[in-house]
Design an enzyme around this catalytic site. Structure first.
Site, PDB file in Angstrom:
ATOM      1  N   LYS A  54       0.844  -1.206   0.000  1.00 29.25           N
ATOM      2  CA  LYS A  54       0.000   0.000   0.000  1.00 29.25           C
ATOM      3  C   LYS A  54       0.877   1.255   0.000  1.00 29.25           C
ATOM      4  O   LYS A  54       0.623   2.208  -0.734  1.00 29.25           O
ATOM      5  CB  LYS A  54      -0.946  -0.023   1.213  1.00 29.25           C
ATOM      6  CG  LYS A  54      -2.033  -1.068   1.048  1.00 29.25           C
ATOM      7  CD  LYS A  54      -2.736  -1.457   2.341  1.00 29.25           C
ATOM      8  CE  LYS A  54      -3.642  -2.667   2.063  1.00 29.25           C
ATOM      9  NZ  LYS A  54      -4.223  -3.251   3.260  1.00 29.25           N
ATOM     10  N   GLN A  98      -4.418  -2.017   9.377  1.00 28.59           N
ATOM     11  CA  GLN A  98      -4.199  -3.324   8.755  1.00 28.59           C
ATOM     12  C   GLN A  98      -4.705  -4.432   9.685  1.00 28.59           C
ATOM     13  O   GLN A  98      -4.366  -4.476  10.861  1.00 28.59           O
ATOM     14  CB  GLN A  98      -2.701  -3.512   8.464  1.00 28.59           C
ATOM     15  CG  GLN A  98      -2.369  -4.799   7.734  1.00 28.59           C
ATOM     16  CD  GLN A  98      -2.983  -4.867   6.331  1.00 28.59           C
ATOM     17  OE1 GLN A  98      -2.921  -3.915   5.571  1.00 28.59           O
ATOM     18  NE2 GLN A  98      -3.589  -5.997   6.000  1.00 28.59           N
ATOM     19  N   ASP A 121     -10.926   2.476   4.081  1.00 29.56           N
ATOM     20  CA  ASP A 121     -11.216   1.060   3.876  1.00 29.56           C
ATOM     21  C   ASP A 121     -12.730   0.832   3.829  1.00 29.56           C
ATOM     22  O   ASP A 121     -13.185  -0.263   3.527  1.00 29.56           O
ATOM     23  CB  ASP A 121     -10.598   0.218   5.009  1.00 29.56           C
ATOM     24  CG  ASP A 121      -9.603  -0.799   4.476  1.00 29.56           C
ATOM     25  OD1 ASP A 121      -9.629  -1.072   3.267  1.00 29.56           O
ATOM     26  OD2 ASP A 121      -8.801  -1.312   5.275  1.00 29.56           O
TER      27      ASP A 121
END
Ligand code: NAP
Length: 289
Positions: A54, A98, A121
């Protein structure tokens, strides 16, 4: 005729190329541009790979990016405080935590702590709610990437039977809602489903997000189906494998995603899109990205 390969890597690269061009213009004509902070707790090797991917994608296209690492022993109040600080930091447009998180950090509560407008997200209940209502907003990155892959086949969603294997909050449920919103008739299966094959065999569009190596075999797939394999698993030998028996299922499907280079790169491309969108929504991006 064997299935056509839905090349997520190529489609994602194309999206990233376009974003890079726009961000170049942004950097030359504006003082403010998007910034993503990715949080990693602990040293899980798979998480480190995903976090670095990312970060690398951000660097390549021109999004400012920072990785914040915390030890697995960080307390729950301290962790929430760190997120609170990022929520308040005007230079940060997107926050991504994460997964997996250690159990004591209660990931559901953590997602609710991230400011809605920085939730790139798309896991905050508010953003899930928007998806439920079919409203525009920040959509969960992986399901959004899956929709882009499906659209690239030229499929007309209306009237199609879609079957989703898996009901997680991050993949199964949001992709179900997106498919419903597009006019599919959707069936959702889970680990308690009896006779999985009787459902998957009816699917014109089959999305598999179960986390089980080669769960879906050739005999479970309708001729001509579009098959999306979200799974990223390790088999007994430590090799990467998807949820679909790719080599055999491709004999009956019309389109199929490989693992790797299918859904994975699309998740990253969607995350980049979401970060730019978040920046725009916050009024921080003065350029026309
Ligand atoms: P998860 O939270 O573990 O959910 C798995 C779901 O699959 C659950 O709903 C489970 O049912 C269901 N399931 C498990 N075994 C099944 C079976 N035999 N038959 C039918 N349903 C079954 O996993 P997730 O986070 O959604 O991720 C799924 C997979 O996608 C994993 O391999 C993950 O690594 C991968 N993934 C990839 C990306 C990417 O970017 N490529 C992103 C996210 C996830 P129950 O609810 O009944 O337990």
């Amino acid at each position: 005729m064997p299935a056509k390969i839905l090349d997520g890597k190529a489609i994602a690269d194309n999206i990233l190329k376009k974003l890079k061009k726009k961000l170049k213009y942004c950097r030359e004509n504006s003082e403010r541009f998007p910034k993503l902070v990715v949080i990693q707790v602990g040293e899980d090797p798979a998480s480190t790979i995903y976090v670095n991917k990312k970060h690398k994608a951000c660097k390549e296209i021109g999004i400012d990016s920072e990785i914040k690492k915390f030890p697995e022993t960080i307390s729950y109040p301290d962790f929430l405080k760190e997120i609170g600080n990022l929520n308040k930091d005007n230079s940060v447009n997107g926050i991504l935590v994460q997964l997996p998180l250690p159990e004591h950090l209660n990931h559901k509560q953590v997602f609710e702590t991230i400011a809605v407008e920085k939730d790139v997200d798309g896991f905050h209940p508010f953003n899930h709610g928007k998806n439920l209502l079919g409203k525009k907003g920040i959509q969960s990155a992986t399901p959004k990437g899956i929709m882009t892959l499906l659209e690239s086949t030229g499929v007309n969603f209306e009237g199609k039977n879609a079957v989703v294997v898996g009901r997680s909050n991050i993949v199964g449920k949001p992709i179900t809602l997106m498919l419903i919103n597009e006019g599919c008739t959707v069936t959702v299966c889970n680990s308690k489903t009896k006779n999985l094959k009787s459902f998957t065999k009816e699917a014109d569009i089959l999305v598999v997000a179960a986390g089980k190596c080669n769960l879906i075999t050739e005999d479970m797939v309708k001729k001509g189906a579009i098959v999306i394999d979200v799974g990223m698993n390790r088999n007994g030998n430590g090799q990467l494998c998807g949820d679909v028996d790719f080599e055999n299922v491709k004999k009956v499907a019309s389109w199929i995603t490989p693992v790797p280079k299918g859904v994975g790169p699309m998740t990253i491309a969607s995350l980049m899109e979401n970060t730019i969108e978040a920046c725009k929504q916050q009024g921080n991006c003065t350029c026309s990205v």
